[in-house]
Design a protein around this motif. Structure first.
Motif, PDB file in Angstrom:
ATOM      1  N   ARG A  50     -40.970   7.166 -59.498  1.00  0.00           N
ATOM      2  CA  ARG A  50     -41.882   7.708 -60.650  1.00  0.00           C
ATOM      3  C   ARG A  50     -42.349   8.738 -60.119  1.00  0.00           C
ATOM      4  O   ARG A  50     -42.523   9.319 -58.969  1.00  0.00           O
ATOM      5  CB  ARG A  50     -43.178   6.776 -61.001  1.00  0.00           C
ATOM      6  CG  ARG A  50     -42.518   5.375 -61.427  1.00  0.00           C
ATOM      7  CD  ARG A  50     -43.605   4.290 -61.375  1.00  0.00           C
ATOM      8  NE  ARG A  50     -44.114   4.024 -60.137  1.00  0.00           N
ATOM      9  CZ  ARG A  50     -45.195   3.428 -59.664  1.00  0.00           C
ATOM     10  NH1 ARG A  50     -46.004   2.688 -60.499  1.00  0.00           N
ATOM     11  NH2 ARG A  50     -45.381   3.260 -58.208  1.00  0.00           N
ATOM     12  N   VAL A  51     -42.937   9.782 -61.069  1.00  0.00           N
ATOM     13  CA  VAL A  51     -43.711  10.746 -61.082  1.00  0.00           C
ATOM     14  C   VAL A  51     -45.165  10.279 -60.942  1.00  0.00           C
ATOM     15  O   VAL A  51     -45.574   9.625 -61.859  1.00  0.00           O
ATOM     16  CB  VAL A  51     -43.527  12.037 -62.335  1.00  0.00           C
ATOM     17  CG1 VAL A  51     -44.362  12.981 -61.827  1.00  0.00           C
ATOM     18  CG2 VAL A  51     -42.279  12.345 -62.081  1.00  0.00           C
ATOM     19  N   MET A  52     -46.028  10.732 -59.923  1.00  0.00           N
ATOM     20  CA  MET A  52     -47.182  10.046 -59.694  1.00  0.00           C
ATOM     21  C   MET A  52     -48.332  11.435 -59.610  1.00  0.00           C
ATOM     22  O   MET A  52     -48.223  12.433 -59.035  1.00  0.00           O
ATOM     23  CB  MET A  52     -47.219   9.321 -58.381  1.00  0.00           C
ATOM     24  CG  MET A  52     -46.241   8.602 -58.092  1.00  0.00           C
ATOM     25  SD  MET A  52     -46.534   7.056 -59.123  1.00  0.00           S
ATOM     26  CE  MET A  52     -47.448   5.938 -58.134  1.00  0.00           C
ATOM     27  N   LYS A  53     -49.506  10.933 -60.510  1.00  0.00           N
ATOM     28  CA  LYS A  53     -50.407  11.892 -60.554  1.00  0.00           C
ATOM     29  C   LYS A  53     -51.739  11.146 -61.220  1.00  0.00           C
ATOM     30  O   LYS A  53     -51.611  10.088 -61.522  1.00  0.00           O
ATOM     31  CB  LYS A  53     -50.097  13.202 -61.573  1.00  0.00           C
ATOM     32  CG  LYS A  53     -50.054  12.750 -63.072  1.00  0.00           C
ATOM     33  CD  LYS A  53     -49.945  14.104 -63.876  1.00  0.00           C
ATOM     34  CE  LYS A  53     -50.305  13.697 -65.440  1.00  0.00           C
ATOM     35  NZ  LYS A  53     -51.751  13.233 -65.603  1.00  0.00           N
ATOM     36  N   CYS A  54     -52.872  11.889 -61.158  1.00  0.00           N
ATOM     37  CA  CYS A  54     -54.086  11.455 -61.518  1.00  0.00           C
ATOM     38  C   CYS A  54     -53.933  11.127 -63.022  1.00  0.00           C
ATOM     39  O   CYS A  54     -53.465  11.811 -63.962  1.00  0.00           O
ATOM     40  CB  CYS A  54     -55.120  12.466 -61.320  1.00  0.00           C
ATOM     41  SG  CYS A  54     -56.556  12.428 -62.624  1.00  0.00           S
ATOM     42  N   ASN A  79     -49.246  22.769 -59.063  1.00  0.00           N
ATOM     43  CA  ASN A  79     -48.349  21.805 -58.038  1.00  0.00           C
ATOM     44  C   ASN A  79     -48.922  20.667 -57.842  1.00  0.00           C
ATOM     45  O   ASN A  79     -49.267  20.078 -56.875  1.00  0.00           O
ATOM     46  CB  ASN A  79     -48.617  22.675 -56.803  1.00  0.00           C
ATOM     47  CG  ASN A  79     -47.532  22.359 -55.974  1.00  0.00           C
ATOM     48  OD1 ASN A  79     -46.788  21.820 -56.093  1.00  0.00           O
ATOM     49  ND2 ASN A  79     -47.895  22.899 -54.766  1.00  0.00           N
ATOM     50  N   ILE A  80     -49.118  19.779 -58.919  1.00  0.00           N
ATOM     51  CA  ILE A  80     -49.835  18.499 -58.956  1.00  0.00           C
ATOM     52  C   ILE A  80     -48.875  17.399 -58.958  1.00  0.00           C
ATOM     53  O   ILE A  80     -48.864  16.262 -57.943  1.00  0.00           O
ATOM     54  CB  ILE A  80     -50.673  18.256 -60.067  1.00  0.00           C
ATOM     55  CG1 ILE A  80     -51.867  19.319 -59.803  1.00  0.00           C
ATOM     56  CG2 ILE A  80     -51.359  17.128 -60.067  1.00  0.00           C
ATOM     57  CD1 ILE A  80     -52.742  18.976 -58.319  1.00  0.00           C
ATOM     58  N   PRO A  81     -47.912  17.146 -59.953  1.00  0.00           N
ATOM     59  CA  PRO A  81     -47.107  15.895 -59.950  1.00  0.00           C
ATOM     60  C   PRO A  81     -46.313  15.705 -58.496  1.00  0.00           C
ATOM     61  O   PRO A  81     -45.707  16.637 -57.924  1.00  0.00           O
ATOM     62  CB  PRO A  81     -46.075  16.225 -61.044  1.00  0.00           C
ATOM     63  CG  PRO A  81     -46.997  17.132 -61.914  1.00  0.00           C
ATOM     64  CD  PRO A  81     -47.399  18.141 -60.882  1.00  0.00           C
ATOM     65  N   ALA A  82     -46.451  14.403 -57.926  1.00  0.00           N
ATOM     66  CA  ALA A  82     -45.639  13.985 -56.812  1.00  0.00           C
ATOM     67  C   ALA A  82     -44.707  13.018 -57.139  1.00  0.00           C
ATOM     68  O   ALA A  82     -44.874  12.125 -58.058  1.00  0.00           O
ATOM     69  CB  ALA A  82     -46.770  13.465 -55.818  1.00  0.00           C
ATOM     70  N   TYR A  83     -43.473  12.945 -56.553  1.00  0.00           N
ATOM     71  CA  TYR A  83     -42.426  12.248 -56.840  1.00  0.00           C
ATOM     72  C   TYR A  83     -42.530  11.282 -55.709  1.00  0.00           C
ATOM     73  O   TYR A  83     -42.523  11.282 -54.482  1.00  0.00           O
ATOM     74  CB  TYR A  83     -41.111  12.935 -56.983  1.00  0.00           C
ATOM     75  CG  TYR A  83     -40.067  12.197 -57.608  1.00  0.00           C
ATOM     76  CD1 TYR A  83     -40.235  11.994 -58.928  1.00  0.00           C
ATOM     77  CD2 TYR A  83     -38.763  11.941 -56.880  1.00  0.00           C
ATOM     78  CE1 TYR A  83     -38.956  11.154 -59.515  1.00  0.00           C
ATOM     79  CE2 TYR A  83     -37.742  11.339 -57.620  1.00  0.00           C
ATOM     80  CZ  TYR A  83     -37.966  11.135 -58.859  1.00  0.00           C
ATOM     81  OH  TYR A  83     -36.671  10.323 -59.471  1.00  0.00           O
ATOM     82  N   GLU A  84     -41.881   9.741 -56.049  1.00  0.00           N
ATOM     83  CA  GLU A  84     -41.714   8.683 -55.278  1.00  0.00           C
ATOM     84  C   GLU A  84     -40.547   8.599 -54.532  1.00  0.00           C
ATOM     85  O   GLU A  84     -39.649   7.974 -54.734  1.00  0.00           O
ATOM     86  CB  GLU A  84     -42.028   7.464 -55.861  1.00  0.00           C
ATOM     87  CG  GLU A  84     -43.383   7.183 -56.281  1.00  0.00           C
ATOM     88  CD  GLU A  84     -43.516   5.732 -56.991  1.00  0.00           C
ATOM     89  OE1 GLU A  84     -44.524   4.976 -56.592  1.00  0.00           O
ATOM     90  OE2 GLU A  84     -42.857   5.457 -57.737  1.00  0.00           O
ATOM     91  N   TYR A  85     -40.340   9.588 -53.710  1.00  0.00           N
ATOM     92  CA  TYR A  85     -38.951   9.906 -53.123  1.00  0.00           C
ATOM     93  C   TYR A  85     -38.766   8.992 -51.865  1.00  0.00           C
ATOM     94  O   TYR A  85     -37.583   8.510 -51.966  1.00  0.00           O
ATOM     95  CB  TYR A  85     -39.036  11.378 -52.212  1.00  0.00           C
ATOM     96  CG  TYR A  85     -38.885  12.508 -52.901  1.00  0.00           C
ATOM     97  CD1 TYR A  85     -37.767  12.965 -53.366  1.00  0.00           C
ATOM     98  CD2 TYR A  85     -40.223  13.338 -52.938  1.00  0.00           C
ATOM     99  CE1 TYR A  85     -38.106  14.185 -54.297  1.00  0.00           C
ATOM    100  CE2 TYR A  85     -40.070  14.562 -53.716  1.00  0.00           C
ATOM    101  CZ  TYR A  85     -38.863  15.175 -54.393  1.00  0.00           C
ATOM    102  OH  TYR A  85     -38.933  16.004 -55.078  1.00  0.00           O
ATOM    103  N   ASN A  86     -39.528   8.387 -51.649  1.00  0.00           N
ATOM    104  CA  ASN A  86     -39.028   7.134 -50.656  1.00  0.00           C
ATOM    105  C   ASN A  86     -38.700   5.632 -51.207  1.00  0.00           C
ATOM    106  O   ASN A  86     -38.658   4.753 -50.733  1.00  0.00           O
ATOM    107  CB  ASN A  86     -40.350   6.788 -49.761  1.00  0.00           C
ATOM    108  CG  ASN A  86     -41.609   6.612 -50.460  1.00  0.00           C
ATOM    109  OD1 ASN A  86     -41.875   6.740 -51.553  1.00  0.00           O
ATOM    110  ND2 ASN A  86     -42.688   6.281 -49.782  1.00  0.00           N
ATOM    111  N   LYS A  87     -38.902   5.736 -52.859  1.00  0.00           N
ATOM    112  CA  LYS A  87     -38.666   4.593 -53.506  1.00  0.00           C
ATOM    113  C   LYS A  87     -37.045   4.707 -54.036  1.00  0.00           C
ATOM    114  O   LYS A  87     -36.742   5.538 -54.688  1.00  0.00           O
ATOM    115  CB  LYS A  87     -39.402   4.477 -54.646  1.00  0.00           C
ATOM    116  CG  LYS A  87     -40.000   3.107 -54.958  1.00  0.00           C
ATOM    117  CD  LYS A  87     -41.258   3.364 -56.028  1.00  0.00           C
ATOM    118  CE  LYS A  87     -41.415   1.884 -56.403  1.00  0.00           C
ATOM    119  NZ  LYS A  87     -42.227   1.931 -57.652  1.00  0.00           N
TER     120      LYS A  87
END
Ligand code: SF4
Ligand code: SF4
Ligand code: SF4
Length: 364
Positions: free
Chosen positions: A167-171, A154-162
């Motif tokens: 982009r998909v954001m992760k380490c 459950n790691i990748p996060a999405y820039e919903y507010n952009k």
């Protein structure tokens, strides 16, 4: 499509593959053991004090914005958090029986040896690099977000507010720093040496050494050595990992073997796979576009209504002001007329006084 549905679907596909042919299940037992000399990080949970210095360093080296609650505000630990597009890593606190000594766990992308995110990405935006890092190329990403559904952690996060090019954001495992010979930001900043960076094989040896040397301190398991086929981040703990929000139900099969097995057994599906995903993507994209268009129209209608209302209110206000102005002018005029109608001082002088004054003039 929800994560649960998607994973259920993978499970169903794996089951179907097993029924269709032995080659599929045989193929799924062989998996990639990682590039030789590839790098990773060992997180010794027993050393972590939950100071959030790693979070701060991560945001700094990745030029991520400051969080709403500053890094020295430890009240954020009162709630279990997940990674976001503005936080590639977060530390969570887990209270045990010993209330005075909670356990702190840092989470981020585990840089799986055979990443589920990469296996479902049909445009190959995710890639396992030889260094060990799972990289993401935003220029290839079409925003379908299957990687988010597929990731077992459950790691990748999405820039919903952009609004544009989210982009998909992760380490990133700090790949740009590693390539310059620097430590990952979080590792360099940890004041308790709870994080150790190095070749994965060496980290596993070091983890085993610690477990053997201090069997009272550690549970006899290196989390990430085999989970989901193995990950580049590894964990040591004094408490069972299941008590620390870490999944113990993942098994040792890498996620891609669950899809590659049945898919390779059915050639027509291999050909259809990208078409199918592209189709699903096109439908979800269309839905997104329709939703976006509806949002735009709703906003435009609201703005138009607000403008209309504003016009009416302004007209009413103008009318009221004109009436007040007119009333004020009328009042002033009335006052002036009343003033003008009053007799002057001379006019107020009594007639006898005037007669006496004229007589005095004649006598002179
Ligand atoms: S900097 Fe080290 S000790 Fe502090 S929270 Fe992060 S991992 Fe734990
Ligand atoms: S932890 Fe999730 S995002 Fe990271 S490599 Fe594994 S599947 Fe991909
Ligand atoms: S390796 Fe780099 S990107 Fe990943 S959590 Fe640490 S500082 Fe953040």
């Amino acid at each position: 499509m929800t994560r649960r549905k998607f994973l259920g679907w993978i499970g169903a596909a794996a089951g179907a593959g097993a029924v269709m042919g032995g080659s599929a299940s045989a193929a799924s037992t062989k998996h990639f053991k990682g590039y030789p000399g590839s790098l990773g990080v060992l997180h010794d949970i027993t050393r972590c004090i939950g100071c959030r210095q790693c979070e701060r360093a991560c945001n700094t080296v990745n030029a991520l914005p400051e969080p709403q609650q500053p890094f020295d505000d430890l009240s954020v630990l009162n709630q279990e958090r997940r990674t976001t597009s503005h936080a590639y890593t977060v530390v969570n606190r887990f209270q045990g029986e010993d209330k005075a000594h909670p356990t702190f766990v840092k989470i981020q992308c585990n840089h799986c040896l055979e990443p589920a995110c990469a296996s479902v990405c049909f445009v190959k935006a995710f890639r396992k690099d030889r260094t060990g890092a799972v990289t993401y190329d935003a220029s290839l990403c079409v925003g379908c977000r299957y990687c988010m559904i597929a990731c077992p952690f459950n790691i990748p996060a999405y820039e919903y507010n952009k609004a544009f090019t989210p982009r998909v954001m992760k380490c990133t495992l700090c790949l740009p720093r590693i390539e310059k010979g620097l430590l990952p930001g979080c590792v360099a900043s940890c004041p308790k040496e709870a994080l150790t960076f190095g070749p994965r094989e060496k980290l596993i040896k070091e983890a085993r050494r610690r477990i053997q040397r201090f069997p009272q301190t550690y549970v006899d398991h290196i989390y990430g050595e085999t989970e989901m086929g193995g990950t580049s981040w590894l964990y040591l703990s004094a408490r069972p990992f299941g008590e620390l929000g870490m999944r113990e139900d993942l098994g040792i099969q890498p996620a891609p073997s669950l899809t590659a097995g049945p898919l390779s057994a059915v050639p027509i599906v291999v050909g259809l796979w990208p078409v199918l995903l592209t189709g699903i993507y096109a439908i979800s994209r269309r839905k997104d576009q329709i939703a976006a268009q509806e949002r735009i129209e709703a906003i435009a209608a609201t703005v138009a209504d607000a403008n209309e209302e504003m016009k009416v209110k302004l007209a009413e206000l103008k009318d009221k002001m004109n009436k007040e102005k007119e009333a004020a002018i009328n009042l002033e005029v009335k006052k002036a007329l009343e003033e003008a109608a009053k007799p002057s001082e001379a006019e107020k002088q009594p007639a006898e006084e005037i007669g006496a004054a004229e007589k005095r003039k004649e006598e002179k």
